[in-house]
Design a protein around this motif. Structure first.
Motif, mmCIF file in Angstrom:
data_model
loop_
_atom_site.group_PDB
_atom_site.id
_atom_site.type_symbol
_atom_site.label_atom_id
_atom_site.label_comp_id
_atom_site.label_asym_id
_atom_site.label_seq_id
_atom_site.Cartn_x
_atom_site.Cartn_y
_atom_site.Cartn_z
ATOM 1 N N GLY A 36 0.803 -1.128 0.011
ATOM 2 C CA GLY A 36 0.037 -0.079 0.019
ATOM 3 C C GLY A 36 0.780 1.266 -0.154
ATOM 4 O O GLY A 36 2.228 1.244 0.538
ATOM 5 N N VAL A 37 0.565 2.442 -0.561
ATOM 6 C CA VAL A 37 1.083 3.685 -0.849
ATOM 7 C C VAL A 37 0.184 4.555 -0.464
ATOM 8 O O VAL A 37 -0.886 4.793 -1.064
ATOM 9 C CB VAL A 37 1.826 3.963 -2.084
ATOM 10 N N SER A 38 0.196 5.444 0.520
ATOM 11 C CA SER A 38 -0.427 6.623 0.865
ATOM 12 C C SER A 38 0.192 7.933 0.597
ATOM 13 O O SER A 38 1.535 8.004 1.046
ATOM 14 C CB SER A 38 -0.773 6.549 2.383
ATOM 15 N N GLY A 39 -0.336 8.702 -0.233
ATOM 16 C CA GLY A 39 0.201 9.965 -0.530
ATOM 17 C C GLY A 39 -0.271 11.161 -0.427
ATOM 18 O O GLY A 39 -1.908 11.120 -0.927
ATOM 19 N N THR A 40 -0.114 12.347 -0.353
ATOM 20 C CA THR A 40 -0.779 13.684 -0.297
ATOM 21 C C THR A 40 0.056 14.645 -1.250
ATOM 22 O O THR A 40 1.404 14.673 -1.139
ATOM 23 C CB THR A 40 -1.002 14.285 1.123
ATOM 24 N N SER A 41 -0.557 15.347 -2.153
ATOM 25 C CA SER A 41 0.110 16.357 -2.935
ATOM 26 C C SER A 41 1.196 15.788 -3.786
ATOM 27 O O SER A 41 1.061 14.910 -4.349
ATOM 28 C CB SER A 41 0.408 17.432 -2.189
ATOM 29 N N ALA A 141 -7.191 13.965 -0.140
ATOM 30 C CA ALA A 141 -7.634 15.305 -0.290
ATOM 31 C C ALA A 141 -8.562 16.004 0.713
ATOM 32 O O ALA A 141 -8.999 15.058 1.697
ATOM 33 C CB ALA A 141 -8.293 15.378 -1.543
ATOM 34 N N THR A 142 -8.762 17.103 0.816
ATOM 35 C CA THR A 142 -9.646 17.830 1.902
ATOM 36 C C THR A 142 -10.756 18.474 1.342
ATOM 37 O O THR A 142 -10.612 19.147 0.433
ATOM 38 C CB THR A 142 -8.828 18.934 2.551
ATOM 39 N N LEU A 163 -5.175 16.035 -8.638
ATOM 40 C CA LEU A 163 -5.179 17.547 -8.732
ATOM 41 C C LEU A 163 -5.784 17.976 -7.237
ATOM 42 O O LEU A 163 -5.363 18.859 -6.962
ATOM 43 C CB LEU A 163 -5.918 18.150 -9.822
ATOM 44 N N ALA A 164 -6.774 17.324 -6.973
ATOM 45 C CA ALA A 164 -7.726 17.795 -5.651
ATOM 46 C C ALA A 164 -6.223 17.449 -4.697
ATOM 47 O O ALA A 164 -6.396 18.271 -3.784
ATOM 48 C CB ALA A 164 -8.543 16.879 -5.400
ATOM 49 N N SER A 165 -5.524 16.426 -4.707
ATOM 50 C CA SER A 165 -4.625 16.374 -3.585
ATOM 51 C C SER A 165 -3.640 17.294 -3.407
ATOM 52 O O SER A 165 -2.917 17.549 -2.411
ATOM 53 C CB SER A 165 -4.001 14.970 -3.798
ATOM 54 N N ALA A 166 -3.496 17.989 -4.706
ATOM 55 C CA ALA A 166 -2.083 19.104 -4.592
ATOM 56 C C ALA A 166 -3.044 20.373 -5.176
ATOM 57 O O ALA A 166 -2.187 21.414 -5.234
ATOM 58 C CB ALA A 166 -1.437 18.591 -5.851
ATOM 59 N N CYS A 167 -4.243 20.539 -4.774
ATOM 60 C CA CYS A 167 -4.926 21.862 -4.978
ATOM 61 C C CYS A 167 -4.903 22.795 -3.738
ATOM 62 O O CYS A 167 -5.578 22.933 -2.937
ATOM 63 C CB CYS A 167 -6.452 21.786 -5.144
ATOM 64 N N ASP A 184 -6.100 20.766 -1.229
ATOM 65 C CA ASP A 184 -4.910 20.187 -0.724
ATOM 66 C C ASP A 184 -5.181 19.136 0.278
ATOM 67 O O ASP A 184 -5.546 19.459 1.207
ATOM 68 C CB ASP A 184 -3.702 20.929 -0.336
ATOM 69 N N GLY A 185 -4.709 17.878 0.068
ATOM 70 C CA GLY A 185 -4.750 16.996 1.241
ATOM 71 C C GLY A 185 -4.031 17.158 2.371
ATOM 72 O O GLY A 185 -4.336 16.664 3.564
ATOM 73 N N GLY A 186 -3.122 18.218 2.443
ATOM 74 C CA GLY A 186 -2.276 18.372 3.510
ATOM 75 C C GLY A 186 -2.993 18.926 4.703
ATOM 76 O O GLY A 186 -2.449 19.031 5.763
ATOM 77 N N TYR A 187 -4.234 19.779 4.094
ATOM 78 C CA TYR A 187 -5.072 20.426 5.391
ATOM 79 C C TYR A 187 -5.591 19.314 6.191
ATOM 80 O O TYR A 187 -5.988 19.598 7.406
ATOM 81 C CB TYR A 187 -5.915 21.171 4.687
ATOM 82 N N SER A 188 -5.692 17.991 5.698
ATOM 83 C CA SER A 188 -6.459 17.038 6.613
ATOM 84 C C SER A 188 -5.599 15.723 7.014
ATOM 85 O O SER A 188 -5.792 14.776 7.837
ATOM 86 C CB SER A 188 -7.744 16.639 5.951
#
Length: 335
Positions: A36-41, A141-142, A163-167, A184-188
């Protein structure tokens, strides 16, 4: 014989090229498989490259996919050799970042141009990934109107999901998926670790960290304080999640249950988790915040080489412990 790792890949804009190097070294080494690979932005982009490349060409294909993505993103962007160490960005981009304090993305970019959309559409077969990805992907994504974390899994992969993950909402318009807006997923979650616990069987989780866990200095200027607040916000959910894992491990170790009573599936899973980390914080923490927006190939390759070196050092020290014991002290770092 190969062993299996789950990967949790942080976001960090251009600093994600460090993760490119980490993955390149792991693929070249060839000792580990990935479940498994989990990633943000940027972490999500690296996760996508890894999955697509493994699907189409095995380990060599994954290395080629990573190199192709970062090289294409760099394109023909201007580069100043003397600015290499700092990853300086063009003056026009600096000016645009200043404008984001006063103008909305619709005003800054009325045509909604996003070169990354074209890169993703051209390089990746999302239909095949949804069907045949050899790894489980968890793209964060958030939800812009609630702050809730949305995890896009294999069957939901699309250009818009990435794109949502890096928005970044001050720069790009919200990405609308099924009528709902995402940022951006970084917010959550940066990144989300729990999917690797709940949806994967491998017990070893390797964190690839781009954000410092501890800063050497406290900011004093208004501009630096603003930057630090943004970085802390992006890292807070990850820190809370890792503290939760540390707390659960501590509780399990201090369990009041008698030794003869068998543990449940959840407790057994917690007990066998082994965390590891490759962190670029000593390198990346010294770089100015705007270097995350630097777009030039020499800067990317510099970070890739550093990522490779960090991964090779980690392999030399810890490879034999994977599958046997953790190499990351959760209590010391996160509790």
């Amino acid at each position: 014989m190969s062993r299996t790792l789950n990967l949790a890949l942080q976001g960090g804009g251009a600093h994600g090229a460090f993760t490119w190097g980490v993955l390149d070294a792991l693929l070249e080494d060839g000792e580990f498989d990935f479940e498994g690979v989990s990633g943000t932005s940027a972490g999500a982009m690296n996760a996508l490259c890894l999955a697509h490349g493994l699907m189409t060409g095995g380990r060599d294909g994954a290395r080629e996919a990573l190199a192709g993505f970062w090289t294409t993103v760099a394109g023909d962007a201007p580069y100043t050799p003397s600015a290499e160490a700092a990853g300086n960005i063009a003056p026009a981009l600096k000016m645009m970042l200043q404008w984001t304090d006063y103008l909305s993305p619709e005003q800054l970019n009325p045509l909604d141009l996003n070169p990354l959309r074209d890169v993703l559409a051209a390089q990746f077969d999302f239909e095949r990934l949804r069907r045949d990805s050899p790894v489980k992907l968890f793209i964060a994504a958030t939800h812009a109107n609630s702050g809730k974390l949305r995890i896009f899994r294999n069957e939901e992969l699309s250009v818009d999901a990435l794109l949502a993950s890096a928005c970044l909402p001050t720069v790009h318009r919200s990405i609308v998926i099924d009528g709902e807006p995402y940022w951006d997923g970084g917010y959550s979650a940066n990144p989300a670790v729990f999917p690797l616990f709940y949806h994967c069987s491998a017990a070893d989780i390797l964190l690839v960290l781009l954000t410092p866990l501890h800063y050497s200095e406290t900011p004093v200027s208004a501009a630096d304080i603003k930057v630090r607040l943004r970085e802390l916000a992006f890292n807070s959910t990850f820190l809370r999640e890792m503290r939760m894992f540390a707390h659960m491990r501590e509780q399990l170790g201090d369990s009041w249950l008698p030794d003869w009573l068998p543990l449940g599936r959840f407790e057994r899973r917690i007990g066998r988790l082994r965390f590891h980390a490759i962190a670029g914080d000593a390198l990346l923490g010294e770089m100015p915040a705007h270097s995350k927006l630097a777009v030039n190939l020499p800067f990317f390759t510099k970070l890739r080489d550093q990522g490779r070196a960090h991964a090779q050092a980690w392999l030399a020290t810890h490879r034999t412990q994977v599958g046997r014991s953790a190499t990351l002290d959760l209590m010391q770092l996160f509790y």
